[in-house]
Motif scaffolding. Structure first.
Motif, short mmCIF file in Angstrom:
data_model
loop_
_atom_site.label_atom_id
_atom_site.label_comp_id
_atom_site.label_asym_id
_atom_site.label_seq_id
_atom_site.Cartn_x
_atom_site.Cartn_y
_atom_site.Cartn_z
N VAL A 28 10.31 -0.07 -1.53
CA VAL A 28 9.77 -1.36 -1.14
C VAL A 28 8.46 -1.22 -0.39
O VAL A 28 7.44 -1.83 -0.74
N PHE A 29 8.47 -0.40 0.66
CA PHE A 29 7.25 -0.27 1.46
C PHE A 29 6.18 0.53 0.73
O PHE A 29 4.98 0.34 0.95
N GLY A 30 6.57 1.41 -0.17
CA GLY A 30 5.58 2.10 -1.00
C GLY A 30 4.89 1.14 -1.94
O GLY A 30 3.67 1.18 -2.11
N LEU A 31 5.68 0.26 -2.56
CA LEU A 31 5.08 -0.75 -3.44
C LEU A 31 4.20 -1.70 -2.66
O LEU A 31 3.14 -2.14 -3.15
N LEU A 32 4.63 -2.03 -1.44
CA LEU A 32 3.81 -2.92 -0.60
C LEU A 32 2.46 -2.28 -0.28
O LEU A 32 1.41 -2.93 -0.34
#
Length: 353
Positions: A325-329
């Motif tokens: 999630v935070f990587g995609l963000l």
């Protein structure tokens, strides 16, 4: 059918679940510093707009989906620290405590009809023994029973088995004098010792040694064994074999059928067993009942369930969801910033033209 269940080895870790709320309530919020322009007339501006000066930092606030992911990750980590364990279906392990060898005299004197049944019918000694042994076997659940028959010689009628029906069926096949008319008591005890030795040798390394018990029933004295009964009893005592002796018939009988009670008592005492006199069916039944009390069944059933820890999957899930999630963000922000820079460069190029 019992399904698998979930247990936690360290459930006290769930007390840490409200820890983020404690930090949120009592710890100052983290503020992010931003770039600012210093001016000499800052006080005049603040007075003009009627605002009081504040610290030049901004408190970041998480979105709803970010809070949800953080809460889920915290739940996974706390649950992992509690060490969840999945229990499989119950498995039953049965263990047997005693090997009991029943040694029966089949000499010609066992045909004497000096016993009376509960119905008042006259019985020969062997038939009376069969009736009493059927009652005795019912109380030996979990033990393994063997059978040795002796007369002129001794032989194994039934090796050790936990199948009581098979044991009783082979008992019913016994007949008086099928091993000869004499009474070789010492040889029968010696054969019992050999059978127990072979049994100990065949045990697996993970099997515990069993209690070894022999019940010898005879109605006469020894008539020419290669090994004297008392000498055989001394060897049995060294091998850890306990022998209970049952003497059938009239102790006042003389001749070859006479009972040598001194030898019978000595054999039992040498091995730590007891000697009994059975002059009738009631006394015979009481003798076997007393032996059942002295040698209670050691049958044991152990139930256990396989265990598999699954805390590693919770940690992996928490790490993966945060990285995903935070990587995609982060990637989305970089792409958006790059697109913005391209647009600004394009607009600046048009302005220069």
């Amino acid at each position: 059918m019992i399904e698998s269940s979930l247990e936690f080895a360290y459930p006290f870790w769930f007390l840490a679940l409200p820890l983020p709320l404690v930090v949120y309530w009592f710890s100052p919020a983290y503020r992010t510093k931003q770039q600012a322009t210093k001016v000499s007339f800052f006080e005049l501006i603040s007075q003009a707009i009627g605002e009081k000066p504040q610290q030049g930092a901004q408190q970041l606030k998480a979105n709803a989906w970010q809070k949800s992911i953080l809460i889920l990750s915290w739940l996974c980590l706390v649950s992992a620290m509690a060490k969840p364990t999945v229990l499989g279906e119950p498995l039953v392990r049965e263990s047997y405590g005693r090997d009991v060898m029943v040694v029966i005299d089949l000499s010609a004197s066992m045909a004497e009809q000096d016993f009376v049944s509960s119905d008042g019918e006259k019985l020969d000694r062997l038939t009376a023994v069969k009736h009493v042994l059927k009652e005795f076997v019912q109380s030996r659940e979990g033990d393994r029973l063997g059978m040795i028959l002796f007369g002129d010689a001794a032989f194994v009628q039934t090796p050790f088995t936990s199948d009581l029906d098979v044991w009783l069926a082979l008992l019913d096949q016994t007949e008086v004098a099928m091993a000869g008319p004499s009474t070789h008591l010492g040889d029968a005890i010696g054969l019992a010792i050999k059978v127990f030795e072979h049994q100990d040798y065949s045990l697996n390394q993970d099997e515990l040694p069993r209690e070894k018990v022999a019940i010898v029933l005879t109605d006469g004295n020894d008539t020419g064994s290669f090994v004297e009964p008392i000498d055989a009893a001394k060897v049995a005592a060294v091998k850890g074999l306990r022998i209970h002796m049952i003497a059938m018939g009239d102790p006042l009988t003389v001749g070859e059928q006479a009972l040598d009670m001194e030898t019978i008592v000595r054999v039992a005492s040498e091995t730590g067993g007891e000697a009994f006199e059975a002059i009738n069916r009631k006394a015979l039944s009481e003798a076997y009942s007393r032996i059942s009390e002295l040698e209670p069944s050691l049958y044991e059933t152990t139930t256990f369930r396989t265990q598999q820890t699954v805390y590693q999957y919770l940690v992996m899930f928490a790490v993966c969801i945060n990285m995903t999630v935070f990587g995609l963000l982060t990637m989305a922000r970089l792409i958006r910033q790059k697109v913005t820079n391209i647009r600004q460069s394009s607009l600046q190029g048009k302005t220069d033209v």
